[in-house]
Motif scaffolding. Sequence first.
Motif, PDB file in Angstrom:
ATOM      1  N   GLY A  30      27.121  44.010  46.996  1.00 12.73           N
ATOM      2  CA  GLY A  30      26.912  43.382  45.701  1.00 12.73           C
ATOM      3  C   GLY A  30      25.594  42.648  45.569  1.00 12.73           C
ATOM      4  N   LYS A  31      24.788  43.081  44.637  1.00 10.11           N
ATOM      5  CA  LYS A  31      23.540  42.421  44.303  1.00 10.11           C
ATOM      6  C   LYS A  31      23.280  42.625  42.807  1.00 10.11           C
ATOM      7  CE  LYS A  31      21.295  42.990  48.824  1.00 10.11           C
ATOM      8  NZ  LYS A  31      20.136  43.591  49.546  1.00 10.11           N
ATOM      9  N   GLY A  32      22.612  41.664  42.212  1.00 12.93           N
ATOM     10  CA  GLY A  32      22.232  41.830  40.826  1.00 12.93           C
ATOM     11  C   GLY A  32      23.294  41.371  39.846  1.00 12.93           C
ATOM     12  N   LYS A  33      23.149  41.829  38.611  1.00 11.21           N
ATOM     13  CA  LYS A  33      23.997  41.359  37.516  1.00 11.21           C
ATOM     14  C   LYS A  33      25.442  41.832  37.636  1.00 11.21           C
ATOM     15  CE  LYS A  33      20.189  41.073  34.189  1.00 11.21           C
ATOM     16  NZ  LYS A  33      19.680  41.513  32.860  1.00 11.21           N
ATOM     17  N   LEU A  34      25.642  43.054  38.159  1.00 11.81           N
ATOM     18  CA  LEU A  34      27.005  43.564  38.264  1.00 11.81           C
ATOM     19  C   LEU A  34      27.837  42.703  39.213  1.00 11.81           C
ATOM     20  CD1 LEU A  34      29.116  45.659  37.575  1.00 11.81           C
ATOM     21  CD2 LEU A  34      28.213  47.103  39.417  1.00 11.81           C
ATOM     22  N   ALA A  35      27.266  42.348  40.365  1.00 17.47           N
ATOM     23  CA  ALA A  35      27.987  41.510  41.319  1.00 17.47           C
ATOM     24  C   ALA A  35      28.283  40.135  40.725  1.00 17.47           C
ATOM     25  CB  ALA A  35      27.180  41.373  42.604  1.00 17.47           C
ATOM     26  N   LYS A  36      27.327  39.580  39.983  1.00 12.34           N
ATOM     27  CA  LYS A  36      27.560  38.287  39.343  1.00 12.34           C
ATOM     28  C   LYS A  36      28.660  38.385  38.290  1.00 12.34           C
ATOM     29  CE  LYS A  36      22.864  36.531  40.037  1.00 12.34           C
ATOM     30  NZ  LYS A  36      21.621  36.053  39.368  1.00 12.34           N
ATOM     31  N   ALA A  37      28.683  39.495  37.556  1.00 11.58           N
ATOM     32  CA  ALA A  37      29.727  39.678  36.548  1.00 11.58           C
ATOM     33  C   ALA A  37      31.100  39.804  37.194  1.00 11.58           C
ATOM     34  CB  ALA A  37      29.416  40.911  35.696  1.00 11.58           C
ATOM     35  N   VAL A  38      31.175  40.574  38.296  1.00 11.82           N
ATOM     36  CA  VAL A  38      32.456  40.721  38.995  1.00 11.82           C
ATOM     37  C   VAL A  38      32.931  39.375  39.529  1.00 11.82           C
ATOM     38  CG1 VAL A  38      33.586  41.777  40.980  1.00 11.82           C
ATOM     39  CG2 VAL A  38      32.038  43.139  39.565  1.00 11.82           C
ATOM     40  N   THR A  39      32.024  38.616  40.130  1.00 17.14           N
ATOM     41  CA  THR A  39      32.383  37.293  40.649  1.00 17.14           C
ATOM     42  C   THR A  39      32.865  36.384  39.525  1.00 17.14           C
ATOM     43  OG1 THR A  39      30.723  37.525  42.399  1.00 17.14           O
ATOM     44  CG2 THR A  39      31.533  35.307  41.927  1.00 17.14           C
ATOM     45  N   PHE A  40      32.198  36.441  38.376  1.00 17.67           N
ATOM     46  CA  PHE A  40      32.600  35.612  37.237  1.00 17.67           C
ATOM     47  C   PHE A  40      34.008  35.958  36.765  1.00 17.67           C
ATOM     48  CE2 PHE A  40      32.899  35.255  32.584  1.00 17.67           C
ATOM     49  CZ  PHE A  40      32.786  33.881  32.445  1.00 17.67           C
ATOM     50  N   PHE A  41      34.295  37.252  36.631  1.00 18.29           N
ATOM     51  CA  PHE A  41      35.614  37.661  36.147  1.00 18.29           C
ATOM     52  C   PHE A  41      36.710  37.358  37.170  1.00 18.29           C
ATOM     53  CE2 PHE A  41      33.178  40.374  33.159  1.00 18.29           C
ATOM     54  CZ  PHE A  41      33.783  39.952  31.984  1.00 18.29           C
TER      55      PHE A  41
ATOM     56  N   ASP B 151      36.654  34.743  39.148  1.00 18.52           N
ATOM     57  CA  ASP B 151      36.890  33.305  38.964  1.00 18.52           C
ATOM     58  C   ASP B 151      37.736  33.034  37.727  1.00 18.52           C
ATOM     59  OD1 ASP B 151      35.406  32.761  41.214  1.00 18.52           O
ATOM     60  OD2 ASP B 151      33.530  32.454  40.113  1.00 18.52           O
ATOM     61  N   VAL B 152      37.470  33.777  36.644  1.00 20.23           N
ATOM     62  CA  VAL B 152      38.259  33.591  35.424  1.00 20.23           C
ATOM     63  C   VAL B 152      39.707  34.003  35.656  1.00 20.23           C
ATOM     64  CG1 VAL B 152      38.554  34.400  33.051  1.00 20.23           C
ATOM     65  CG2 VAL B 152      36.276  33.820  33.896  1.00 20.23           C
ATOM     66  N   MET B 153      39.922  35.114  36.356  1.00 22.87           N
ATOM     67  CA  MET B 153      41.284  35.588  36.618  1.00 22.87           C
ATOM     68  C   MET B 153      42.068  34.623  37.485  1.00 22.87           C
ATOM     69  SD  MET B 153      40.680  39.653  37.259  1.00 22.87           S
ATOM     70  CE  MET B 153      42.412  39.903  37.713  1.00 22.87           C
ATOM     71  N   THR B 154      41.362  33.850  38.318  1.00 26.60           N
ATOM     72  CA  THR B 154      42.050  32.879  39.166  1.00 26.60           C
ATOM     73  C   THR B 154      42.793  31.840  38.339  1.00 26.60           C
ATOM     74  OG1 THR B 154      40.343  33.190  40.852  1.00 26.60           O
ATOM     75  CG2 THR B 154      41.754  31.245  41.065  1.00 26.60           C
ATOM     76  N   GLY B 155      42.245  31.485  37.185  1.00 27.48           N
ATOM     77  CA  GLY B 155      42.866  30.459  36.354  1.00 27.48           C
ATOM     78  C   GLY B 155      43.720  30.985  35.218  1.00 27.48           C
ATOM     79  N   ILE B 156      43.966  32.281  35.174  1.00 28.47           N
ATOM     80  CA  ILE B 156      44.779  32.837  34.092  1.00 28.47           C
ATOM     81  C   ILE B 156      46.244  32.430  34.269  1.00 28.47           C
ATOM     82  CG2 ILE B 156      45.720  34.983  33.144  1.00 28.47           C
ATOM     83  CD1 ILE B 156      43.076  36.285  33.533  1.00 28.47           C
ATOM     84  N   PRO B 157      46.877  31.849  33.259  1.00 30.31           N
ATOM     85  CA  PRO B 157      48.314  31.551  33.362  1.00 30.31           C
ATOM     86  C   PRO B 157      49.134  32.836  33.464  1.00 30.31           C
ATOM     87  CG  PRO B 157      47.286  30.340  31.555  1.00 30.31           C
ATOM     88  CD  PRO B 157      46.292  31.355  32.004  1.00 30.31           C
ATOM     89  N   SER B 158      50.265  32.741  34.121  1.00 35.86           N
ATOM     90  CA  SER B 158      51.096  33.928  34.316  1.00 35.86           C
ATOM     91  C   SER B 158      51.613  34.489  33.004  1.00 35.86           C
ATOM     92  CB  SER B 158      52.264  33.585  35.245  1.00 35.86           C
ATOM     93  OG  SER B 158      53.051  32.528  34.704  1.00 35.86           O
ATOM     94  N   ILE B 159      51.841  33.626  32.020  1.00 44.31           N
ATOM     95  CA  ILE B 159      52.345  34.096  30.735  1.00 44.31           C
ATOM     96  C   ILE B 159      51.306  34.967  30.034  1.00 44.31           C
ATOM     97  CG2 ILE B 159      51.547  32.061  29.486  1.00 44.31           C
ATOM     98  CD1 ILE B 159      54.819  33.964  28.865  1.00 44.31           C
TER      99      ILE B 159
END
Length: 357
Positions: free
Chosen positions: A169-180, A182-190
């Motif tokens: 992973g390098k560049g914008k794609l890796a940063k986008a994957v890392t961002f998503f 992190d977002v999925m980590t905080g998604i409520p189960s509902i």
Amino acid sequence: MSHTIADKAPVAVPATRRLSQRRMPRWAPAAIAAAAILLGIGIGLAAGLESRIQWGMIALLLFVAGTYAVTTAVEGRRQAKDRVVTSVVWACFIVAIVPLYSLIATTISKGLKVLNGDFLSHSMGGVITIQPGGGIYHAIIGTIEQVGIATLIATPIGLLTAVYLVEYGKGKLAKAVTFFVDVMTGIPSIVAGLFILTVWVLMLGNGPSGFAGSMALTILMLPVVVRSTEEMLKLVPNELREASLALGVPKWRTILKVVLPTAIGGITTGVMLAVARITGETAPIMLLVFGSQIINNNPFEGGQSSLSYYVFEQFQNGNDASYDRAWAAALVLIAFVMILNMVARGIARWKAPKTGR
């Protein structure tokens, strides 16, 4: 020269220095704690406080204050501050462990009333909810199948995602994957359940099933697997990669034969912890699986139950027999999660690097 040194008189130690070297006896913290407990009980009774938790909080405050006062008088303010910080840490540990102990003790005392072989080997088919009887066999099957399918889907996807982020992973794609991630980590189960409900049930026209619940659990499990695997891969020394590449081994084979075997203990531990995290989820099962009173061994068709949904269902019935079944199911669920955590710790110790002397 030696005679001169031997004839010198011993130097007198100043009184302030001797005082600063005084130390409290080892039994002093226990004595202060015992006195604080007695005073806390006395103050609680005198003030008319009926809750033992309030007594305990008063005792903790008295313990910290007493530790500071006694240590200041004996060892000085500098040591007193150190002991106060230590006392506060112990007090916070006790405050954190008391609810956990209360939860486990209550679940065990109430769950053992109906927990037996029949309860583990029978379903709720044909059982009237207000009467004793029935069991969680159908819920155990549903939990194993739903969590198993989610693990089979999430583990390879999460593992490959982590390998990409660490090794390629390098560049914008890796940063986008890392961002998503992190977002999925905080998604409520509902929210995960609503997403699968919209796509799988409403748009594609599929009915409730254990597989639908497994897809929602996969969404919740993925970020945990990715994060834990990513951290374990980062701990693999770069020297191992460089040595393999220097021998002419391709990068993909280096990852497969060197990197992953080195980190397999931590990866397995992370997967087990992710499984324990999704085992107790209830909201996606309510939306997508709908529950069932009978045994359904097919996770791809029809409603299924699970241990978490069974607990909710029985408490919702609102009678003594259902309450007893709910507590027993909760005890089984806690035991299941504890076993998974113990297995994860065992694997981590087994696969930990051995240091030779």
